[in-house]
Design an enzyme around this catalytic site. Structure first.
Site: not given
Ligand code: CTP
Length: 397
Positions: A206-208
């Site tokens: 995923g990412n932030h």
């Protein structure tokens, strides 16, 4: 601007309730249809008969009158706007907590329209930490504030907390309805948040991204009268009322969701941080740590923005976002071309308070004509308004 507008005015227990009479008169003179709800405490400050006469409607105050039930749901659905003026410290606290102990609170809690508040209280009350906390909470629910004035207060003290004058409230409402109509009839598609690409049933890449910028844009479009479809990846941000939300997990889910609504869309804003790569063969069962090394095979996801750019028809507006670390301008212009977007919004990574997770953002908007619009570091809410203003000028060109 107010002609035919349906406005519910909630009057609470404050000396400023005397100003409600002038406010209601001004609204009715401007062509608005006004219905008044009073709390019991408000009646100590101004007679219901005065407000009923000026509004040309019966004043409501109880959940039941003469064995008849006042349908609070109907009132909150009837109104284009609910205005609580004056808003007492006590009713503010109830709004923060969601208490439902009178008709005004029942209408507020069930209102589907925008709610605005014009507080009135003594300066010390206004500055009390609990009032500040309550106000922050109430505004975080999407309610709008008509700022208090500095001036003479009921206590005789001079300070902050005086309710805005009726003429100022009228001007505020006229400006509100002007903005509220600026995207009427427009269908807007917005993506927000990250995407999660499953490795196995318990792990993902995923990412932030949190989705704050996309949600701020969705709210800004809703406030301008647009019909908003938000497609939101995994995130836990509070969502505004009055928009359609579809929750998705992966880039593939987001792609499908966007394609299904794009043909009916006037403006599409791709704000999500979509994964560029996904796992080639996600495992259906949890992967055990048997080997010393493990390699994941990644394959490209479908580029939603680019696909929509290929499908775009005359009259549809397409907006992409870009996060660049180098050659920002050249890359932003390249992205405009390669994705056939009308605008690219560049997020700056140069400011520590800008970007993922922050409440503020520093953006530059690029268009196909080669224009650049730089903006200072601002709240995401303000940045959203800047973006929408640029888009609306284009639509009107
Ligand atoms: N985007 C998209 N679908 C993808 C990847 C990105 O719709 N699979 C959209 C994003 O929502 C954003 C824009 O494309 O509006 C820019 O995304 P970005 O990842 O920065 O650009 P890429 O084209 O993937 O290029 P690069 O990562 O090489 O900079």
């Amino acid at each position: 601007m107010l002609s035919g507008k349906k406005i519910v005015i909630g009057v609470t227990g404050s000396i400023a309730a005397y100003k409600s009479a002038t406010l209601i008169r001004l609204l009715v003179k401007s062509g608005a249809d006004v219905k008044v709800i009073m709390t019991d405490a408000a009646k100590d400050f101004i007679p219901a008969l005065t407000l009923a006469t000026l509004s040309k409607n019966e004043v409501l105050h109880a959940l039941t009158d003469n064995n008849q039930w006042n349908n609070h749901v109907e009132l909150g659905r009837w109104a284009d706007l609910m205005l609580i003026a004056p808003l007492s410290c006590n009713t503010l606290a109830k709004m923060a907590e969601g208490r439902c102990d009178n008709l005004l609170m029942a209408v507020y809690l069930s209102a589907t329209c925008q709610v605005a508040i014009a507080p009135a209280m003594d300066e010390d009350m206004w500055h009390h930490q609990s009032t500040k906390n309550n106000l922050d909470k109430v505004l975080s629910y999407g309610n709008l504030l008509i700022p208090v004035n500095h001036g003479e207060l009921a206590s005789g003290l001079i300070g902050e907390g005086r309710m805005a004058e009726p003429e100022e409230i009228l001007a505020w409402l006229q400006a509100y309805f002007k903005v509220a109509q600026s995207m009427q009839g427009k269908k807007v598609l917005i993506t927000a948040g990250p995407t999660y690409e499953a490795i196995d049933p318990v792990r993902f890449i995923g990412n932030h991204s949190t989705g704050k910028m996309g949600i701020a844009l969705a709210d800004a479009c809703r406030m301008r009268g647009a019909e908003v479809q938000l497609i939101y990846g995994p995130g836990n941000q509070p969502l505004p009322k009055g928009i359609k939300v579809k929750r998705v997990v992966s880039a593939a889910d987001m792609y499908e969701a966007c394609l299904s609504v794009f043909p009916e869309t006037d403006i599409a804003i791709m704000c999500a941080a979509v994964a560029d790569y996904t796992i080639a063969n996600a495992s259906a069962i949890k992967i055990k740590k048997t080997e010393d090394e493990m390699r994941l095979e990644l394959i490209k996801t479908k580029d939603i923005l680019k696909t929509l750019g290929g499908l775009k028809k005359a009259g549809q507006l397409l907006v992409g976002f870009a996060l660049e670390t180098n050659d920002e301008e050249a890359n932003a212009f390249k992205k405009l071309e390669s994705k056939n977007a009308d605008y690219i919004v560049l997020n700056s990574l140069r400011d520590t308070a800008s970007g993922f997770g922050h409440d503020s953002n520093k953006i530059t908007i690029f268009d196909r004509a080669g224009n650049k619009y730089h903006f200072d570091l601002k709240s995401k809410k303000e940045a959203a308004a800047d973006i929408i203003n640029i888009l609306l000028n284009y639509s009107h060109a």
